[in-house]
Scaffold this active site. Structure first.
Site, PDB file in Angstrom:
ATOM      1  N   SER A 282       0.872  -1.181   0.000  1.00 47.73           N
ATOM      2  CA  SER A 282       0.000   0.000   0.000  1.00 47.73           C
ATOM      3  C   SER A 282       0.902   1.221   0.000  1.00 47.73           C
ATOM      4  O   SER A 282       2.020   1.177   0.537  1.00 47.73           O
ATOM      5  CB  SER A 282      -0.873   0.014   1.254  1.00 47.73           C
ATOM      6  OG  SER A 282      -1.433   1.309   1.444  1.00 47.73           O
TER       7      SER A 282
ATOM      8  N   TYR B 235      -1.969  -0.715  10.403  1.00 52.58           N
ATOM      9  CA  TYR B 235      -1.974  -1.145   8.996  1.00 52.58           C
ATOM     10  C   TYR B 235      -0.722  -0.628   8.273  1.00 52.58           C
ATOM     11  O   TYR B 235      -0.042  -1.373   7.565  1.00 52.58           O
ATOM     12  CB  TYR B 235      -3.249  -0.619   8.337  1.00 52.58           C
ATOM     13  CG  TYR B 235      -3.365  -0.867   6.854  1.00 52.58           C
ATOM     14  CD1 TYR B 235      -3.701  -2.120   6.357  1.00 52.58           C
ATOM     15  CD2 TYR B 235      -3.161   0.171   5.937  1.00 52.58           C
ATOM     16  CE1 TYR B 235      -3.820  -2.330   4.990  1.00 52.58           C
ATOM     17  CE2 TYR B 235      -3.281  -0.030   4.580  1.00 52.58           C
ATOM     18  CZ  TYR B 235      -3.610  -1.286   4.109  1.00 52.58           C
ATOM     19  OH  TYR B 235      -3.734  -1.494   2.758  1.00 52.58           O
TER      20      TYR B 235
HETATM   21  P1  NAD Z   1     -10.676  -6.687   0.615  1.00 53.79           P
HETATM   22  O1  NAD Z   1     -10.930  -6.324   2.038  1.00 53.79           O
HETATM   23  O2  NAD Z   1     -11.667  -6.338  -0.420  1.00 53.79           O
HETATM   24  O3  NAD Z   1     -10.362  -8.248   0.534  1.00 53.79           O
HETATM   25  C1  NAD Z   1      -9.449  -8.808   1.427  1.00 53.79           C
HETATM   26  C2  NAD Z   1      -9.195 -10.265   1.075  1.00 53.79           C
HETATM   27  O4  NAD Z   1      -8.265 -10.765   2.032  1.00 53.79           O
HETATM   28  C3  NAD Z   1     -10.437 -11.105   1.172  1.00 53.79           C
HETATM   29  O5  NAD Z   1     -10.383 -12.143   0.228  1.00 53.79           O
HETATM   30  C4  NAD Z   1     -10.339 -11.704   2.579  1.00 53.79           C
HETATM   31  O6  NAD Z   1     -10.997 -12.946   2.715  1.00 53.79           O
HETATM   32  C5  NAD Z   1      -8.837 -11.865   2.724  1.00 53.79           C
HETATM   33  N1  NAD Z   1      -8.423 -11.855   4.118  1.00 53.79           N
HETATM   34  C6  NAD Z   1      -8.552 -10.844   5.012  1.00 53.79           C
HETATM   35  N2  NAD Z   1      -8.109 -11.228   6.219  1.00 53.79           N
HETATM   36  C7  NAD Z   1      -7.700 -12.511   6.089  1.00 53.79           C
HETATM   37  C8  NAD Z   1      -7.163 -13.472   6.977  1.00 53.79           C
HETATM   38  N3  NAD Z   1      -6.965 -13.206   8.278  1.00 53.79           N
HETATM   39  N4  NAD Z   1      -6.862 -14.691   6.502  1.00 53.79           N
HETATM   40  C9  NAD Z   1      -7.073 -14.996   5.208  1.00 53.79           C
HETATM   41  N5  NAD Z   1      -7.573 -14.139   4.324  1.00 53.79           N
HETATM   42  C10 NAD Z   1      -7.892 -12.910   4.750  1.00 53.79           C
HETATM   43  O7  NAD Z   1      -9.238  -6.051   0.305  1.00 53.79           O
HETATM   44  P2  NAD Z   1      -8.736  -5.165  -0.949  1.00 53.79           P
HETATM   45  O8  NAD Z   1      -9.149  -3.762  -0.725  1.00 53.79           O
HETATM   46  O9  NAD Z   1      -9.052  -5.854  -2.218  1.00 53.79           O
HETATM   47  O10 NAD Z   1      -7.174  -5.202  -0.662  1.00 53.79           O
HETATM   48  C11 NAD Z   1      -6.346  -6.209  -1.214  1.00 53.79           C
HETATM   49  C12 NAD Z   1      -4.909  -5.803  -0.967  1.00 53.79           C
HETATM   50  O11 NAD Z   1      -4.669  -4.519  -1.522  1.00 53.79           O
HETATM   51  C13 NAD Z   1      -4.560  -5.690   0.522  1.00 53.79           C
HETATM   52  O12 NAD Z   1      -3.248  -6.128   0.706  1.00 53.79           O
HETATM   53  C14 NAD Z   1      -4.676  -4.203   0.784  1.00 53.79           C
HETATM   54  O13 NAD Z   1      -3.859  -3.804   1.859  1.00 53.79           O
HETATM   55  C15 NAD Z   1      -4.172  -3.647  -0.534  1.00 53.79           C
HETATM   56  N6  NAD Z   1      -4.612  -2.287  -0.818  1.00 53.79           N
HETATM   57  C16 NAD Z   1      -5.914  -1.979  -1.025  1.00 53.79           C
HETATM   58  C17 NAD Z   1      -6.269  -0.662  -1.313  1.00 53.79           C
HETATM   59  C18 NAD Z   1      -7.682  -0.246  -1.573  1.00 53.79           C
HETATM   60  O14 NAD Z   1      -7.930   0.966  -1.684  1.00 53.79           O
HETATM   61  N7  NAD Z   1      -8.634  -1.159  -1.691  1.00 53.79           N
HETATM   62  C19 NAD Z   1      -5.283   0.334  -1.374  1.00 53.79           C
HETATM   63  C20 NAD Z   1      -3.961  -0.030  -1.160  1.00 53.79           C
HETATM   64  C21 NAD Z   1      -3.627  -1.346  -0.876  1.00 53.79           C
END
Ligand code: NAD
Length: 266
Positions: free
Chosen positions: A138, A151
Site C-alpha cells: 500500500s 496497517y
Molecule cells: P478486501 O478487504 O476487499 O479483501 C481482502 C481479502 O483478504 C479477502 O479475500 C479476505 O478474505 C482476505 N483476508 C482478510 N483477512 C484474512 C485473513 N486473516 N486470513 C485470510 N484471508 C484474509 O481487500 P482489498 O481492498 O481488495 O485489498 C487487497 C490488498 O490490496 C490488501 O493487501 C490491501 O492492503 C491492498 N490495498 C488496497 C487498497 C484499496 O484501496 N482497496 C489500497 C492499497 C492497498
C-alpha cells in the site's frame, strides 16, 4: 496469453483486488488457487474462472500450517507452482490511542508474517519453476495516515521484506520478489466501509482533484492488469522492486492545498 501454463496462488482472492488478479491470471492462461475467508464468494470466483482453472482454499492466514496447505493444494491440483501473490490483508483503522499490542500483532500476523511464511513454504516449488512472488502493499507503507497506524506499520514491514528477499532469493534461488503499492482502489468493501461511515454511495465521485485527477479512483482490474508483468517471464531478472500505482507521484510531492475533506485512504 502471458501466463500460459503457469500456476499462481493468490491470497485474499475471494473479493476485491485479489479476485481481479486471480481472474486476470486465468484470462492470461494460468490456473489459480483462490483463497480467502468467504467461502461462498470464493466458490463464485472459482466458477467465474471456468472448469479446471481454479481451486479454492478457505482459511485464516494465521492458522498454523495454512501456508503449507496452499502450496500443497497448488501442487496436488495442478502439478506445479510458478507464482505467489500475497494480496490478503486486514484493512483496519487504528491510531496511537486505539492500537493495543494484540491488535498490532494481529495485523502483523496476517499482513506481514503470513506473506513471509507463504514464501518460505513455497520456496522449493518456486525454485524448481524459477518462479516469482508479488506482494501487494500500500502507499501507506511509506508513512501512512494517523488513523491507519497498525496497517501502515504492517505494510512498511512488508515492503522491507520484499526488498530484502527480492535480493537474496533471486541471487540464491532464482526467485524474483517484487511489490505493488496501490493507491486508493474502489473495491466492494471500500464502498461498504464508507457507507458505514455515513458517506453517500457516490462519495468517490466528489474527491478533490489533487487526489483523483481522473475524477475517480483506481479499479481493482487496473491493479490486476499491472500485476501481470511481475508474474510473467518477460520481466526478466527484475527483482526487489516496489511500484506505486496512483494517479500522482506519491513520493516527494508537496501536500496539495485542497485536502480538507478527503476521507481516509487505504
Ligand atoms: P478486501 O478487504 O476487499 O479483501 C481482502 C481479502 O483478504 C479477502 O479475500 C479476505 O478474505 C482476505 N483476508 C482478510 N483477512 C484474512 C485473513 N486473516 N486470513 C485470510 N484471508 C484474509 O481487500 P482489498 O481492498 O481488495 O485489498 C487487497 C490488498 O490490496 C490488501 O493487501 C490491501 O492492503 C491492498 N490495498 C488496497 C487498497 C484499496 O484501496 N482497496 C489500497 C492499497 C492497498
Amino acid at each position: 496469453m502471458r501466463l500460459e501454463g503457469k500456476v499462481v496462488i493468490v491470497t485474499g482472492s475471494t473479493q476485491g483486488i485479489g479476485k481481479a488478479i486471480a481472474q486476470r491470471c486465468v484470462r492470461e492462461g494460468a490456473r489459480v488457487v483462490v483463497h480467502g475467508l468467504e467461502e461462498e464468494m470464493g466458490r463464485a470466483v472459482v466458477a467465474s474462472c471456468g472448469p479446471g482453472k481454479a481451486v479454492l482454499l478457505v482459511g485464516d492466514l494465521s492458522e498454523p500450517g495454512l501456508c503449507h496447505r496452499l502450496v500443497d493444494l497448488a501442487v496436488s491440483s495442478f502439478g506445479r507452482l510458478d507464482a505467489v501473490v500475497n494480496n490478503a490483508a486486514i484493512v483496519a483503522s487504528s491510531n496511537i490511542h486505539t492500537t493495543d499490542a494484540e491488535f498490532l500483532r494481529r495485523l502483523l500476523e496476517v499482513n506481514t508474517i503470513a506473506p513471509f511464511l507463504l514464501i518460505q513454504a513455497a520456496l522449493p516449488t518456486l525454485q524448481a519453476a524459477r518462479g516469482s512472488v508479488l506482494n501487494i502493499g500500500s502507499v501507506n507503507a511509506y508513512s501512512g495516515e494517523p488513523d491507519l497506524l497498525a496497517y501502515s506499520i504492517s505494510k512498511g514491514a512488508l515492503m522491507t521484506l520484499t526488498r530484502n528477499l527480492g535480493d537474496s532469493l533471486f541471487r540464491t534461488y532464482g526467485i524474483r520478489v517484487n511489490q505493488i503499492n496501490p493507491g486508493w482502489v474502489l473495491t466492494e468493501k471500500e464502498v461498504q466501509r464508507k457507507r458505514a461511515h455515513g458517506l453517500p454511495d457516490d462519495w468517490y465521485r466528489d474527491l478533490p482533484a489533487a487526489y483523483a485527477p481522473a475524477g475517480r479512483i483506481l479499479k481493482p482490474e487496473e491493479i490486476a492488469a499491472a500485476a501481470i508483468p511481475w508474474l510473467e517471464d518477460e520481466s526478466g531478472p527484475v527483482s526487489g522492486q516496489v511500484l506505486e500505482l496512483e494517479q500522482y507521484p506519491f513520493i516527494g510531492r508537496n501536500p496539495p492545498k485542497d485536502t480538507s475533506t478527503i476521507p481516509t485512504r487505504k
